[in-house]
Structures are given as C-alpha cells and as structure tokens.
Design an enzyme around this catalytic site. Structure first.
Site, short mmCIF file in Angstrom:
data_model
loop_
_atom_site.label_atom_id
_atom_site.label_comp_id
_atom_site.label_asym_id
_atom_site.label_seq_id
_atom_site.Cartn_x
_atom_site.Cartn_y
_atom_site.Cartn_z
N TYR A 125 26.58 -54.18 12.54
CA TYR A 125 26.17 -54.22 11.14
C TYR A 125 26.18 -55.69 10.72
O TYR A 125 27.23 -56.34 10.76
CB TYR A 125 27.10 -53.39 10.27
CG TYR A 125 27.08 -51.92 10.58
CD1 TYR A 125 26.21 -51.06 9.90
CD2 TYR A 125 27.93 -51.37 11.54
CE1 TYR A 125 26.17 -49.71 10.19
CE2 TYR A 125 27.89 -50.01 11.84
CZ TYR A 125 27.01 -49.19 11.16
OH TYR A 125 26.98 -47.85 11.44
N HIS B 83 21.03 -39.17 4.73
CA HIS B 83 21.18 -40.00 5.93
C HIS B 83 22.43 -39.61 6.70
O HIS B 83 23.50 -39.43 6.13
CB HIS B 83 21.26 -41.48 5.53
CG HIS B 83 21.42 -42.40 6.71
ND1 HIS B 83 20.42 -42.61 7.62
CD2 HIS B 83 22.46 -43.16 7.13
CE1 HIS B 83 20.82 -43.46 8.55
NE2 HIS B 83 22.08 -43.81 8.26
#
Length: 354
Positions: free
Chosen positions: A150, A336
């Site tokens: 990330y 999601h």
C-alpha cells in the site's frame, strides 16, 4: 503458435473455474468448453456451451472469437454478471498433441474486469463548461518486490478563494499495469500534511520523519475510491463534493494498492486519479459515508467452516451523530472486498418508533 486458455473464476484461481481452451492448427480452429475442478488439466465438459465463431493465426498471434450465454447453462458453467468478473488466462507456444492433453502452460495470470455495463455511470453527467481537470499521480514509484504493498502519496488541491465542487473522478492506470493496480483510495487530510507534499512512502512502513498526524489521514474521511473492475464516477448534475474555500477539501492522501503477485522488482508506476472540479457550485453538497467491518487481526475466519457471515450495523446513535437532522439522499454505493470475500450485501433500512 500453440494453445490459449481463458477461464471465469470465482476467486481468481484455477479451482472451480469455467474454462475454454483453444488453438489453430493447419488453418482450422479448435475450442472446447471445460471445467477446472483442481489445478490440473481441465477435462472437456460433456455439454459444450460455447460456439467458436472465427479463428486466425498470424505473426505469433492466435485469435479465437467465440460466444456463450451470460447465464450458466449447467452446474459446471459460471454466469457472467454485472460488476467484477475474475478472469484467469494461460498459454503455451506448442499445439496440443490431442484435445485431451494440452501441454502445461508456459505463462499464466489473472485479471479482474467489468465485462458488462452497470458499474459507475452508464452515461456520465455532462460537465460544466468551466470545469478543470487535475491529476493526482504517483511519481515513478519503484514498486517493492513483494506481493502486497500500500503506497501513500500526499497532494494539495488547487487553492480557490471560494468553495468549488468536485464533480467527477477517473482512475488513471499506467499502461500494462492493469494487473498491478488493485485499488486506489483518496482520503481527506488536514493542512498539517503541507511539509510532506514532495515525498511518498510505503503506507505500512512510513519513514521516521512522517509524523502520526500525517499517517492518520489514511483510514479517515474517504473522498473517492476505485477498485479493479470498476470505472470512473460522475456525481449527479445537481451534486458536487466541496473543495477549497473555507471548509472544502484542500489536502488529500492517495493510497494505491499494488498487487504484485509475481514479486517483480521492475515495476515503476505513475498511476493515480484524475479529478474534475467546477468553480460554479452545484445545488447540493455531496459526501462519502463509509460503512463496514474494520479490517484488523481480530477479523478471523474459524477453521472447518464452508462459509462465514460477517455483519456490521450502523445504529441510530451512529447516524444521529454523523448525519444531518434532515437525513441524506443516497445516490450511489461501492462494495469492495478481496478474494476471500464472495458476496457483499448492503441494506438501507428505515425504522420509525411512534
């Protein structure tokens, strides 16, 4: 130039996938409907629910055009529905000796795509004549050679005297990085992020000079999010997201999820988001209301179960604190999860106690 395989998968992996494998030999095309129960050569289905329309082979390229029904015809078929479809693919440069024994693939991969319309706006709302486009792009990030990263990049939005409205977001995925970019989330930040606008970092391993008040932007107020298989998003013609001015968003932190499954060390990425805004404010302010179960080590899947249901509820004491007295109008939603999640259901309920 060998055989090529394409599969519709429930998880992005080979087991339980609805597969077709085909090739061209001596000018004739071959294509068979198969089902991959395991990580072995998928056997040919008893019922053939695909139809080869055309085939060609030239300059090292094999093209097979086929059709099939969207709805599953039998238990070994998988329906193609609106939203994200997980595609697996593979190929080998050598033609099979027989239909039953194609050689093991030389190259394989997977990608999530939106094969049908229905994600985002089918027809994006028209933009005002005075709209401005800005780009929030990662700056030649050398993606770490690990499966999951990330990456955090801070940005400052244009400074305007009066509040403006953001009216559209579009993902900008660098060419040939479609399999690498899993999702992009943009968070609203305070002005204490100003000294760090020229740096970016691994979100989970920030450098020592990035203070906690900057790190905490990640996971707070989301102003937009995109995930693989999705498209751009336009606000309705009477709604915009406040930007600049006295109270609108001025600083943001963009989180990019790199899904580097092969742990390649050669990726250099400049993907991001395109933002469209208009200085002419629309009738209503929009906002993002984020719901769901917090991602933490405590979110465990018990062993030995075929399925697990995780529920999250936003009770009245939450909505009373977060929402205006007059309520809100919900005009869009984004669901999601990662590959362990199979189904997400969002219920909007209203209860009145007299």
């Amino acid at each position: 130039t060998g055989w090529v395989g394409l599969g519709f998968s429930p998880t992005g992996f080979m087991p339980e996938s609805d597969v077709v494998i085909g090739w061209v030999k001596d000018g004739r095309g071959y294509l068979k409907d198969r089902f991959a129960a395991t990580r072995t050569v998928p056997p040919i289905d008893h019922f053939q629910n695909v139809q080869l329309l055309s085939s060609s082979e030239a300059e090292g390229m094999t093209i097979l055009e086929f059709k099939r029904k969207l709805a599953a015809c039998e238990p070994k078929d998988r329906s193609i529905e609106e939203g994200t479809t997980r595609i697996i693919y593979s190929y080998n440069d050598n033609d099979p000796v027989s239909e039953d024994s194609p050689a093991r693939h030389q190259v394989s991969g997977r990608v999530s795509v939106n094969l049908l319309s229905g994600t985002g706006n089918v027809e994006p709302a028209s933009l005002e004549a005075d709209h401005v486009k800005i780009s929030l792009l990662n700056s030649n990030v050398r993606v770490p050679a690990t499966p999951t990263t990330y990456w955090c990049s801070p940005f400052k939005l244009p400074v305007l005297q009066d509040e403006a409205h953001i009216i559209r977001f579009d993902p900008v995925v660098q060419r040939n990085h479609e399999e690498l970019i899993h999702h992009i989330v943009v968070y609203q930040c305070g002005d204490d992020i100003q000294p760090f606008l020229n740096v970016s970092w691994d979100c989970d391993n920030p450098p020592d000079n990035v203070p906690s008040q900057v790190r905490k932007c990640r996971g707070l107020t989301v102003i937009t999010a995109w995930a693989v298989g999705g498209a751009g998003f336009s606000f309705p013609s009477h709604v915009g997201l406040p930007m600049s001015g006295a109270t609108g968003t001025q600083y943001v932190l963009m989180e990019t999820h790199y899904n580097n499954e092969q742990s390649r060390s050669t990726y250099v990425d400049s993907s991001g988001m395109a933002v469209y805004y208009t200085p002419t404010k629309r009738q209503n302010d929009g906002a993002i209301f984020q719901l769901g179960h917090i991602v933490s080590p405590l979110l465990l899947i018990p062993p030995g179960l075929s399925s697990v249901e995780v529920q999250n509820t936003c009770p009245g004491r939450c909505t009373r604190a977060a929402l205006p007295v007059g309520g809100i109008n919900v005009f869009a939603s984004l669901l999601h999860s990662h590959t362990v999640g199979e189904t997400i259901l969002f219920l909007l309920c209203c209860f009145y106690i007299l």
